[in-house]
Design an enzyme around this catalytic site. Structure first.
Site, mmCIF file in Angstrom:
data_model
loop_
_atom_site.group_PDB
_atom_site.id
_atom_site.type_symbol
_atom_site.label_atom_id
_atom_site.label_comp_id
_atom_site.label_asym_id
_atom_site.label_seq_id
_atom_site.Cartn_x
_atom_site.Cartn_y
_atom_site.Cartn_z
ATOM 1 N N GLU A 55 58.073 75.812 52.780
ATOM 2 C CA GLU A 55 58.308 74.619 51.961
ATOM 3 C C GLU A 55 57.807 74.823 50.532
ATOM 4 O O GLU A 55 56.966 74.076 50.052
ATOM 5 C CB GLU A 55 57.590 73.420 52.599
ATOM 6 N N PRO A 56 58.316 75.838 49.852
ATOM 7 C CA PRO A 56 57.810 76.083 48.497
ATOM 8 C C PRO A 56 58.408 75.113 47.489
ATOM 9 O O PRO A 56 59.585 74.772 47.570
ATOM 10 C CB PRO A 56 58.325 77.506 48.199
ATOM 11 N N ARG A 60 49.908 67.020 34.106
ATOM 12 C CA ARG A 60 49.094 68.024 34.805
ATOM 13 C C ARG A 60 47.773 68.361 34.106
ATOM 14 O O ARG A 60 46.741 68.435 34.780
ATOM 15 C CB ARG A 60 49.903 69.289 35.093
ATOM 16 N N CYS A 82 47.186 56.307 24.237
ATOM 17 C CA CYS A 82 45.836 55.816 23.989
ATOM 18 C C CYS A 82 44.913 56.079 25.178
ATOM 19 O O CYS A 82 44.508 55.162 25.885
ATOM 20 C CB CYS A 82 45.877 54.337 23.659
ATOM 21 N N GLU A 83 44.639 57.325 25.433
ATOM 22 C CA GLU A 83 43.715 57.769 26.490
ATOM 23 C C GLU A 83 43.078 59.050 25.982
ATOM 24 O O GLU A 83 43.788 59.932 25.471
ATOM 25 C CB GLU A 83 44.480 58.148 27.775
#
Ligand code: PLP
Length: 432
Positions: free
Chosen positions: A287-288, A326, A356-357
């Site tokens: 299941e790649p 990510r 805005c983080e």
């Protein structure tokens, strides 16, 4: 291996310059290479050739319809985790009878839909789920094919947010309990115990954890075959890719060759696992996700501003964490290349987005060529867990996605219109 290369000083995807795509479609822009997707699929598929097997692409890693169609055309099956993904696979022309349906929270409606589509197998993650699948199957007067996800309790030595195969994780059923679970499931009349599954984590860059997990599973799998006649063993996905090429920053030759030796290739994977798996006489499923699509995609972004504050050099770009989460989520590394190669001196830089983080960054304190406003940067290896995790946070429309094949290209997803980000919302009547 991927198909993003400099030709002259311009970065190209296969036969198409990324600058051409930027002019036509704007930024931020995801670009996928069809040849790379096909190449990765065929490499794994042919490495496993000596054994009866099925590669089931993990749809959650990249679910664009054209990506799915590309893989369906290669003969791929699909690993799905929701009915939405199953509907996508069908829409893309994939074969539902080659789909394995995983996920820990399947609803009755999802189970019913999947059963009507004759999926290859359900991967059950708990006993109550087996009971529920049996109940739905009985109502439909059908027999449901099931496998149970075994948690082999093997540490995969990867980031904490992507390890799945230890007892600290929510996935699967503990190894020691499996025989009992199968014995009880065998009494449920509308189940067919078709296989057994494991998945130990993601971005695993060495063969040892896979080998250890398979070795641990072997005696159990043999027993399940003898007692319940299971037909397949799914060894999951999780094959890692190279995010940080050793070629970067003029590494010495010995370092490059040492790094090359460490790369997990399908051949190394198959060489270690085939001798263990062959004697089982079972069909082997894989299941790649990331392995197939990770290096097949990039995210192109435009430099809006360069700002120096204190001791920092900030390169502020038009892509942000809502487009590619990510780095913020997993502290992931993405190689950053200029679209147009340049010989500028390097400067320690933070590449950041406009959300805005403070978690909204693509890299911190990385030596990069000195970029200026108006240039384009390319975030490499963004094909897996990139667009699929995008959101409209800060009311930023979803980006466009482009598929390239040779000299051809197509917008396989149009850039979202701002108005579409509030489609389906209403102002409550009493608010006047
Ligand atoms: C996420 C997932 C995969 C794919 O993982 P990759 O690291 O992208 O290969 C495969 N199987 C299951 C059950 C998963 O949850």
């Amino acid at each position: 291996m991927h198909q993003f290369h400099y030709v002259g000083n311009k970065l190209q995807c296969e036969g198409v310059g990324l600058d051409t795509l930027v002019k036509k479609f704007g930024t931020p822009l995801y670009v996928y290479s069809q040849a790379t997707l096909e190449n990765h699929f065929h490499k794994l598929d042919s490495a496993m050739k000596p054994i009866d097997h099925l590669v089931c692409f993990a749809v959650k890693s990249n679910s664009n319809l054209s990506v799915l169609r590309t893989l369906a055309n290669c003969g791929s099956g699909f690993d799905i985790v929701s009915v939405g993904e199953l509907m996508r696979v069908i829409k893309a022309g994939g074969d539902p009878t080659k789909c394995v349906f995983a996920g820990a929270a399947k609803t009755e409606a999802e189970i019913e839909f999947a059963m009507r589509q004759n999926v290859f197998c359900f991967t059950a993650e708990s006993e109550p789920e087996l009971v529920r699948i049996n109940k739905v199957a009985a109502r439909l007067k059908k027999i449901a094919p099931v496998a149970v996800r075994v948690n082999p309790n093997i540490a995969a030595k990867t980031h904490a947010k992507i390890t799945t195969g230890t007892y600290e994780d929510k996935f699967g059923i503990a190894f020691e309990l499996i025989e009992g679970v199968y014995a009880r499931a065998a009494k449920l009349k509308n189940l067919r115990l078709r296989g057994v599954q494991m998945h130990i984590g993601s971005q695993i860059t060495e063969t040892t954890p896979f080998e250890k997990a398979v070795q641990k599973m072997l005696p159990l799998v043999k027993k399940l075959k003898a007692r319940h006649g299971i037909e397949f063993f799914s060894i999951g996905g999780g094959l890692g890719i190279v995010y940080k090429p050793a070629l970067e920053s003029g590494s010495p030759a010995w370092w490059k060759s040492a790094a090359a030796k460490k790369i997990l290739t399908p051949q190394k994977y198959a060489d270690k696992l085939l001798p263990l798996l062959q004697p089982l006489g079972l069909k082997i499923l894989m299941e790649p996700g990331r392995f197939i699509c990770g290096n097949a995609g990039v995210l192109v972004t435009h430099v809006e501003y360069v700002k120096r504050t204190g001791r920092k050099n900030f390169v502020i770009v038009d892509a942000a964490m809502n487009d590619l989460i990510r780095p913020a989520f997993y502290e992931a590394y993405h190689q950053i290349l200029p679209l147009a190669k340049k010989n500028a001196a390097t400067i320690s830089s933070d590449v950041v987005g406009g959300v805005c983080e403070s978690g909204d960054y693509f890299c911190k304190d990385r030596p990069l060529p000195k970029f200026t406003e108006g240039e384009h940067l390319v975030l490499m290896s963004a094909g897996a867990y990139g667009f699929v995790m995008a959101s409209t946070y800060n009311t930023r429309p979803l980006t466009a996605e482009i598929l390239v094949s040779g000299k051809k290209f197509a917008a396989v997803r149009e850039r979202q219109k701002v108005e579409a980000t509030w489609a389906g919302e209403n102002v409550a009547k009493w608010l006047k």
